[in-house]
Design an enzyme around this catalytic site. Structure first.
Site, PDB file in Angstrom:
ATOM      1  CB  THR A 198      -0.955   0.046   1.228  1.00 29.74           C
ATOM      2  OG1 THR A 198      -0.146   0.068   2.417  1.00 29.74           O
ATOM      3  CG2 THR A 198      -1.894  -1.133   1.260  1.00 29.74           C
ATOM      4  CD1 TRP A 199       5.049   4.363   0.508  1.00 27.66           C
ATOM      5  CD2 TRP A 199       6.705   3.372  -0.612  1.00 27.66           C
ATOM      6  NE1 TRP A 199       6.140   5.205   0.546  1.00 27.66           N
ATOM      7  CE2 TRP A 199       7.158   4.629  -0.143  1.00 27.66           C
ATOM      8  CE3 TRP A 199       7.592   2.568  -1.352  1.00 27.66           C
ATOM      9  CZ2 TRP A 199       8.457   5.098  -0.392  1.00 27.66           C
ATOM     10  CZ3 TRP A 199       8.866   3.030  -1.603  1.00 27.66           C
ATOM     11  CH2 TRP A 199       9.291   4.285  -1.123  1.00 27.66           C
ATOM     12  CG  ASP A 227       3.449  -4.273   4.069  1.00 31.12           C
ATOM     13  OD1 ASP A 227       3.942  -4.800   5.083  1.00 31.12           O
ATOM     14  OD2 ASP A 227       3.864  -3.194   3.586  1.00 31.12           O
ATOM     15  CE1 TYR A 252       5.091   2.741   3.517  1.00 30.98           C
ATOM     16  CE2 TYR A 252       3.459   1.005   3.410  1.00 30.98           C
ATOM     17  CZ  TYR A 252       4.786   1.405   3.458  1.00 30.98           C
ATOM     18  OH  TYR A 252       5.775   0.456   3.434  1.00 30.98           O
ATOM     19  CD  GLN A 272       7.628  -5.102   4.651  1.00 34.47           C
ATOM     20  OE1 GLN A 272       7.543  -3.975   4.187  1.00 34.47           O
ATOM     21  NE2 GLN A 272       6.607  -5.694   5.236  1.00 34.47           N
ATOM     22  CE1 TYR A 286      11.970  -1.800   0.241  1.00 37.58           C
ATOM     23  CE2 TYR A 286      12.094  -2.751   2.436  1.00 37.58           C
ATOM     24  CZ  TYR A 286      12.570  -1.868   1.483  1.00 37.58           C
ATOM     25  OH  TYR A 286      13.634  -1.056   1.765  1.00 37.58           O
TER      26      TYR A 286
HETATM   27  N1  LIG Z   1       9.386  -1.769   4.724  1.00 38.86           N
HETATM   28  C1  LIG Z   1       9.746  -0.855   3.840  1.00 38.86           C
HETATM   29  O1  LIG Z   1      10.635  -0.026   4.076  1.00 38.86           O
HETATM   30  C2  LIG Z   1       9.065  -0.837   2.508  1.00 38.86           C
HETATM   31  C3  LIG Z   1       9.618  -0.106   1.442  1.00 38.86           C
HETATM   32  C4  LIG Z   1       8.979  -0.147   0.211  1.00 38.86           C
HETATM   33  C5  LIG Z   1       7.808  -0.891   0.065  1.00 38.86           C
HETATM   34  N2  LIG Z   1       7.267  -1.561   1.122  1.00 38.86           N
HETATM   35  C6  LIG Z   1       5.997  -2.339   1.000  1.00 38.86           C
HETATM   36  O2  LIG Z   1       6.128  -3.222  -0.112  1.00 38.86           O
HETATM   37  C7  LIG Z   1       5.082  -2.948  -1.044  1.00 38.86           C
HETATM   38  C8  LIG Z   1       5.554  -3.234  -2.455  1.00 38.86           C
HETATM   39  O3  LIG Z   1       6.669  -2.421  -2.787  1.00 38.86           O
HETATM   40  P1  LIG Z   1       6.555  -1.139  -3.762  1.00 38.86           P
HETATM   41  O4  LIG Z   1       5.191  -0.590  -3.741  1.00 38.86           O
HETATM   42  O5  LIG Z   1       7.689  -0.256  -3.390  1.00 38.86           O
HETATM   43  O6  LIG Z   1       6.936  -1.709  -5.190  1.00 38.86           O
HETATM   44  P2  LIG Z   1       6.441  -2.898  -6.136  1.00 38.86           P
HETATM   45  O7  LIG Z   1       5.357  -3.680  -5.525  1.00 38.86           O
HETATM   46  O8  LIG Z   1       7.685  -3.600  -6.557  1.00 38.86           O
HETATM   47  O9  LIG Z   1       5.894  -2.094  -7.419  1.00 38.86           O
HETATM   48  C9  LIG Z   1       4.762  -1.266  -7.387  1.00 38.86           C
HETATM   49  C10 LIG Z   1       4.674  -0.480  -8.679  1.00 38.86           C
HETATM   50  O10 LIG Z   1       4.675  -1.376  -9.798  1.00 38.86           O
HETATM   51  C11 LIG Z   1       3.491  -1.200 -10.570  1.00 38.86           C
HETATM   52  N3  LIG Z   1       3.016  -2.540 -10.937  1.00 38.86           N
HETATM   53  C12 LIG Z   1       2.464  -3.472 -10.110  1.00 38.86           C
HETATM   54  N4  LIG Z   1       2.188  -4.598 -10.801  1.00 38.86           N
HETATM   55  C13 LIG Z   1       2.591  -4.382 -12.076  1.00 38.86           C
HETATM   56  C14 LIG Z   1       2.576  -5.175 -13.249  1.00 38.86           C
HETATM   57  N5  LIG Z   1       2.098  -6.423 -13.228  1.00 38.86           N
HETATM   58  N6  LIG Z   1       3.076  -4.643 -14.390  1.00 38.86           N
HETATM   59  C15 LIG Z   1       3.564  -3.383 -14.410  1.00 38.86           C
HETATM   60  N7  LIG Z   1       3.615  -2.579 -13.330  1.00 38.86           N
HETATM   61  C16 LIG Z   1       3.127  -3.073 -12.168  1.00 38.86           C
HETATM   62  C17 LIG Z   1       2.493  -0.481  -9.689  1.00 38.86           C
HETATM   63  O11 LIG Z   1       1.662   0.289 -10.514  1.00 38.86           O
HETATM   64  P3  LIG Z   1       0.091   0.563 -10.238  1.00 38.86           P
HETATM   65  O12 LIG Z   1      -0.032   0.893  -8.776  1.00 38.86           O
HETATM   66  O13 LIG Z   1      -0.208   1.693 -11.134  1.00 38.86           O
HETATM   67  O14 LIG Z   1      -0.690  -0.682 -10.574  1.00 38.86           O
HETATM   68  C18 LIG Z   1       3.427   0.352  -8.816  1.00 38.86           C
HETATM   69  O15 LIG Z   1       3.769   1.531  -9.493  1.00 38.86           O
HETATM   70  C19 LIG Z   1       4.760  -1.472  -0.764  1.00 38.86           C
HETATM   71  O16 LIG Z   1       3.564  -1.051  -1.366  1.00 38.86           O
HETATM   72  C20 LIG Z   1       4.790  -1.463   0.728  1.00 38.86           C
HETATM   73  O17 LIG Z   1       3.597  -2.031   1.260  1.00 38.86           O
HETATM   74  C21 LIG Z   1       7.898  -1.568   2.327  1.00 38.86           C
END
Ligand SMILES: NC(=O)c1ccc[n+]([C@@H]2O[C@H](COP(=O)([O-])OP(=O)(O)OC[C@H]3O[C@@H](n4cnc5c(N)ncnc54)[C@H](OP(=O)(O)O)[C@@H]3O)[C@@H](O)[C@H]2O)c1
Length: 279
Positions: free
Chosen positions: A22-23, A51, A56, A166, A194
């Site tokens: 959900t970031w 998550d 966020y 994580q 993540y």
């Molecule tokens: N603990 C930490 O410090 C930390 C840091 C970063 C992230 N996180 C957690 O991990 C989660 C996931 O990481 P993230 O959001 O950084 O990155 P991610 O899940 O690797 O990528 C998300 C991005 O990719 C796009 N996307 C998703 N599926 C796709 C597909 N099949 N084809 C093309 N593009 C696609 C999404 O676009 P759309 O939204 O437009 O669909 C979004 O822009 C976060 O949301 C958060 O909950 C935790």
């Protein structure tokens, strides 16, 4: 409906291996309805892990999660995180209470320290243990802690009660395979990956396209399947509904030894310690 396997956390709690990130949610009022819709879409397709974090959208992402989950709370595993600046003995408890209100629930399934700040780990752990005893969290863990931080955590009172770390982990960020991942595995503690598709930046890589082509799959599905086959928990974020569906189908993709060799050549495993990457 996709049936999602679970892994056992060290305390015995079953946790789904696939969830919704959900970031970047909750940052714009205009996008809110679509964000709720995307989470509901995932839940309707069988995803039961979300998550989130107090960081966020300054708390708005937690409100979005509450709205999406609605009356299905008992069927959903919620992970949230306390900011390091709040992670004192008392501050952690107060931050958790605020998160519970925004999430409209009486407990968080797994509550993580978002990254290490200036408060002693022992104080944060003491607060986590108080919250757990009070039933406000079912378990606790950390995020962005490297191998040496984890060893230090283990030396703190109750530090070995940690249920997960994580971390940033995907094919382009394999550093944890050298030390942190084996260390966690020895303790039977699952890692949450993540940014599992590197926020989309890795999807144009030729090796991913080659492997995807062998399976009538997509690069995102290959990237996620590669993590899932290692027993790592993935939490891709997607607001576009077709992305939610596409990513979920990674659970049906089995990579062959040839696929793994192709991916290893393109994204080599680490041969020396590397500092933990963070986004
Ligand atoms: N603990 C930490 O410090 C930390 C840091 C970063 C992230 N996180 C957690 O991990 C989660 C996931 O990481 P993230 O959001 O950084 O990155 P991610 O899940 O690797 O990528 C998300 C991005 O990719 C796009 N996307 C998703 N599926 C796709 C597909 N099949 N084809 C093309 N593009 C696609 C999404 O676009 P759309 O939204 O437009 O669909 C979004 O822009 C976060 O949301 C958060 O909950 C935790």
């Amino acid at each position: 409906m996709t049936s999602i396997p679970t892994v056992r956390l060290p305390a015995g709690i079953a946790m789904p291996v696939y969830g919704l990130g959900t970031w970047r949610m909750g940052e714009s009022a205009r996008a809110r309805a679509d964000e709720v819709k995307a989470l509901r879409h995932g839940l309707a397709r069988g995803v039961t892990l979300i998550d989130t974090a107090e960081m966020y959208g300054d708390g708005e992402a937690e409100s979005i999660v509450a709205e999406a989950v609605g009356t299905q709370r008992d069927g959903v595993f919620i992970v949230s995180k306390v900011l390091p600046s709040n992670a004192s003995r008392r501050g952690t408890v107060a931050a958790c209470e605020r998160s519970l209100k925004r999430l409209k629930t009486d407990r968080i399934d797994l509550y993580l320290l978002h990254w290490r700040g200036s408060h002693p780990l022992a104080d944060t752990v003491a607060a986590f243990e108080e919250l757990r005893t009070a039933g406000k969290i079912r378990g606790w863990g950390v995020s962005n802690l490297d191998h040496d931080d984890m060893q230090e955590l283990w030396r703190a009172p109750h530090g070995s009660g940690c249920q997960t770390d994580q971390v940033l982990y995907n094919l382009t960020r394999r550093g944890i395979e050298f030390d942190l991942l084996p260390w966690c595995r020895q303790r039977k503690m699952p890692v949450m990956a993540y940014s599992p598709i590197e926020q989309g930046r890795m999807l144009g890589h030729k090796a991913l396209a080659d492997v995807a082509g062998r399976h009538d799959a997509t690069p995102a599905q290959v990237a996620l399947a590669w993590l899932l086959r290692q027993g790592v928990i993935v939490i891709p974020k997607a607001t576009v509904l077709s992305h939610v569906d596409e990513n979920l189908r990674a659970l049906d993709l089995t990579l062959t030894a040839d696929d793994l060799a192709t991916l290893d050549r393109a994204f080599p495993a680490p041969t020396a310690p590397q500092p933990l990457d963070m986004l």
